[in-house]
Write a protein that holds these residues in place. Structure first.
Motif, mmCIF file in Angstrom:
data_model
loop_
_atom_site.group_PDB
_atom_site.id
_atom_site.type_symbol
_atom_site.label_atom_id
_atom_site.label_comp_id
_atom_site.label_asym_id
_atom_site.label_seq_id
_atom_site.Cartn_x
_atom_site.Cartn_y
_atom_site.Cartn_z
ATOM 1 N N LYS A 239 0.587 -0.967 -0.108
ATOM 2 C CA LYS A 239 -0.048 -0.065 0.127
ATOM 3 C C LYS A 239 0.766 1.210 -0.407
ATOM 4 O O LYS A 239 0.733 2.160 -0.409
ATOM 5 N N ASP A 240 1.640 1.169 0.172
ATOM 6 C CA ASP A 240 2.777 2.307 0.850
ATOM 7 C C ASP A 240 3.699 2.804 -0.828
ATOM 8 O O ASP A 240 3.841 3.791 -1.133
ATOM 9 N N LYS A 241 3.590 1.745 -0.673
ATOM 10 C CA LYS A 241 4.230 1.773 -2.247
ATOM 11 C C LYS A 241 3.777 2.411 -3.670
ATOM 12 O O LYS A 241 3.850 2.768 -4.246
ATOM 13 N N HIS A 242 2.453 1.712 -3.575
ATOM 14 C CA HIS A 242 1.627 2.365 -4.415
ATOM 15 C C HIS A 242 0.953 3.884 -4.223
ATOM 16 O O HIS A 242 1.021 5.012 -4.936
ATOM 17 N N LEU A 243 1.080 4.273 -2.461
ATOM 18 C CA LEU A 243 0.286 5.109 -2.053
ATOM 19 C C LEU A 243 2.001 6.419 -2.617
ATOM 20 O O LEU A 243 1.036 7.540 -3.361
ATOM 21 N N LEU A 244 3.097 5.955 -2.442
ATOM 22 C CA LEU A 244 4.466 7.093 -3.032
ATOM 23 C C LEU A 244 4.297 7.191 -4.137
ATOM 24 O O LEU A 244 4.834 7.850 -4.901
ATOM 25 N N PHE A 245 4.167 6.048 -4.851
ATOM 26 C CA PHE A 245 3.948 5.742 -6.720
ATOM 27 C C PHE A 245 2.482 7.480 -7.362
ATOM 28 O O PHE A 245 2.982 8.497 -7.565
ATOM 29 N N SER A 246 1.479 6.975 -6.405
ATOM 30 C CA SER A 246 0.963 8.310 -6.919
ATOM 31 C C SER A 246 0.602 9.460 -6.564
ATOM 32 O O SER A 246 0.115 10.067 -7.134
ATOM 33 N N CYS A 247 1.291 9.131 -5.654
ATOM 34 C CA CYS A 247 1.609 10.817 -4.842
ATOM 35 C C CYS A 247 3.063 11.794 -5.894
ATOM 36 O O CYS A 247 2.783 12.724 -5.446
ATOM 37 N N PHE A 248 3.771 10.463 -5.865
ATOM 38 C CA PHE A 248 4.716 11.281 -7.078
ATOM 39 C C PHE A 248 4.500 11.208 -8.521
ATOM 40 O O PHE A 248 5.019 12.683 -9.123
ATOM 41 N N LEU A 249 3.408 10.892 -9.141
ATOM 42 C CA LEU A 249 3.024 11.158 -10.336
ATOM 43 C C LEU A 249 2.177 12.882 -10.322
ATOM 44 O O LEU A 249 1.954 13.091 -10.906
ATOM 45 N N SER A 250 1.376 12.575 -9.194
ATOM 46 C CA SER A 250 0.385 14.373 -8.873
ATOM 47 C C SER A 250 1.341 14.711 -8.961
ATOM 48 O O SER A 250 1.070 15.993 -8.879
ATOM 49 N N GLY A 251 2.542 14.757 -8.441
ATOM 50 C CA GLY A 251 3.475 15.773 -7.559
ATOM 51 C C GLY A 251 4.672 16.282 -9.215
ATOM 52 O O GLY A 251 3.885 17.623 -9.463
ATOM 53 N N LEU A 252 4.479 15.572 -9.603
ATOM 54 C CA LEU A 252 4.996 15.611 -10.801
ATOM 55 C C LEU A 252 3.928 16.659 -11.978
ATOM 56 O O LEU A 252 3.917 17.323 -12.329
ATOM 57 N N VAL A 253 2.263 15.618 -12.010
ATOM 58 C CA VAL A 253 2.143 17.048 -12.944
ATOM 59 C C VAL A 253 1.463 17.431 -12.393
ATOM 60 O O VAL A 253 0.754 18.825 -13.606
ATOM 61 N N PHE A 254 1.926 17.844 -11.363
ATOM 62 C CA PHE A 254 0.698 19.732 -10.417
ATOM 63 C C PHE A 254 2.367 20.348 -10.718
ATOM 64 O O PHE A 254 1.816 21.802 -11.420
ATOM 65 N N ALA A 255 3.566 19.837 -10.687
ATOM 66 C CA ALA A 255 4.901 20.612 -11.306
ATOM 67 C C ALA A 255 4.945 20.935 -12.170
ATOM 68 O O ALA A 255 5.587 22.199 -12.668
ATOM 69 N N LEU A 256 4.592 20.370 -14.104
ATOM 70 C CA LEU A 256 4.848 21.260 -14.568
ATOM 71 C C LEU A 256 4.059 21.898 -14.833
ATOM 72 O O LEU A 256 4.437 22.965 -15.561
ATOM 73 N N PRO A 257 2.355 21.936 -14.906
ATOM 74 C CA PRO A 257 2.409 23.464 -14.843
ATOM 75 C C PRO A 257 2.847 24.815 -14.611
ATOM 76 O O PRO A 257 2.258 25.826 -15.026
ATOM 77 N N PHE A 258 2.899 24.024 -13.228
ATOM 78 C CA PHE A 258 2.918 25.489 -12.759
ATOM 79 C C PHE A 258 5.336 26.460 -13.058
ATOM 80 O O PHE A 258 5.227 27.156 -13.244
ATOM 81 N N LEU A 259 6.014 25.420 -13.301
ATOM 82 C CA LEU A 259 7.160 25.426 -13.555
ATOM 83 C C LEU A 259 6.638 26.614 -15.264
ATOM 84 O O LEU A 259 7.550 27.483 -15.462
#
Length: 317
Positions: A185-205
């Motif tokens: 569960k922690d691995k799945h959450l970590l991957f989802s949080c990383f992906l969400s952060g990346l998708v939020f960071a790209l438009p911010f940049l």
């Protein structure tokens, strides 16, 4: 101890009602403002049979914000008034995935708007920038389509995340292998949080670069125009674009911080801080949309006409 329970329950109910009242006012105000943008642009679309690139982006942005406000409000209403309904996994999955998809659509389309302003208004002699300026109108529909595909993909990721977590909980309960399930569960959450952060960071940049390029272009343009006493229309266009881009940059930064704080304080159950964060999150679409309205001559003219009509109706009676 039993005497304290009704008092505590009453305070929680009062907090929930207060939270819901404030959020409802903000959500419906923001929906009205964005519905105004959509209506004005749709009327213009019917009259002219076409929309320019700026209007296409604003139309999709208004629709995205109306949808994200609707789903977010429904989620908050159910969580405050009927929290037991959220235990039905399908309802929780659908509400979360739709809210996430439209929220990502809102962020990415806003970034497209900032990038469009930058390319269209900034003046640089670089050959690649000139190429973008010429082709940007053809690129806008594809950028909007790409934004919606990304938003849809993230909605599916959120839906899959809830489904996986539910499945893992059932597996752990049935078989008792809590340690193995927790790691998975922690691995799945970590991957989802990383992906969400990346998708939020790209438009911010993209928004940061747009703001920097527009500021640099405005500075250069102002320096070259110091020797001329004529009023320059390009300067006015730069300033209007900067209002939209910088306002979104500032509010996007605060929005991201609020999303992180929501997770932290929701876990700690600090109601006052969570209430303040929710107040800002629901105020964000209305404030930024108002800035966009008063930065666009057509929308500003329509808004002032409606306000003057309302003023005459109320004060002449």
């Amino acid at each position: 101890m039993e005497a304290c329970q009704p008092t505590q329950q009453a305070s929680v109910t009062a907090y929930g009602a207060t939270t819901m009242a404030i959020i409802t006012l903000e959500a419906f105000a923001a929906m009205w403002i964005n519905a105004f943008i959509v209506c004005v642009l749709c009327i213009a679309w019917v009259k002219k049979k076409t929309l320019n690139s700026n209007e296409k982006i604003l139309l999709l942005l208004g629709c995205s914000r109306i949808c994200v406000l609707c789903f977010s409000w429904v989620y908050q209403f159910i969580s405050v008034m009927y929290p037991n309904i959220l235990h039905v996994q399908t309802i929780l999955q659908l509400l979360s995935s739709f809210a996430a998809a439209f929220n990502y659509s809102n962020v990415w389309v806003s970034a497209c708007l900032c990038g469009f302003y930058c390319i269209k208004i900034a003046n640089f002699r670089n050959s690649f920038f000139i190429y973008l300026k010429v082709k940007v109108d053809r690129m806008v529909p594809w950028l909007l389509l790409g934004s919606e595909i990304v938003a849809l993909a993230m909605g599916i990721v959120v839906y899959d995340l809830h489904e996986t977590l539910q499945r893992n909980n059932i597996t752990a309960t049935c078989h008792g292998n809590f340690w193995e399930v927790t790691i998975r569960k922690d691995k799945h959450l970590l991957f989802s949080c990383f992906l969400s952060g990346l998708v939020f960071a790209l438009p911010f940049l993209a928004v940061i670069f747009s703001a920097v390029f527009l500021l640099f272009s405005l500075w250069r343009h102002k320096r070259t125009m110091q020797t001329s006493s004529m009023k320059d229309l390009s300067m006015d266009a730069h300033i209007r674009a900067m209002k939209s881009v910088l306002s979104f940059l500032v509010m996007y930064s605060i929005n991201f911080v609020c999303l992180v704080l929501t997770i932290i304080y929701a876990m700690k159950k600090e109601n006052i801080i969570t209430l303040l964060i929710y107040i800002y999150l629901f105020a964000f679409p209305s404030i930024h949309s108002l800035i966009l309205i008063f930065s666009n001559p057509k929308l500003e003219k329509a808004m002032l006409k409606i306000l003057s009509y309302v003023k005459c109706e109320f004060f002449t009676k």
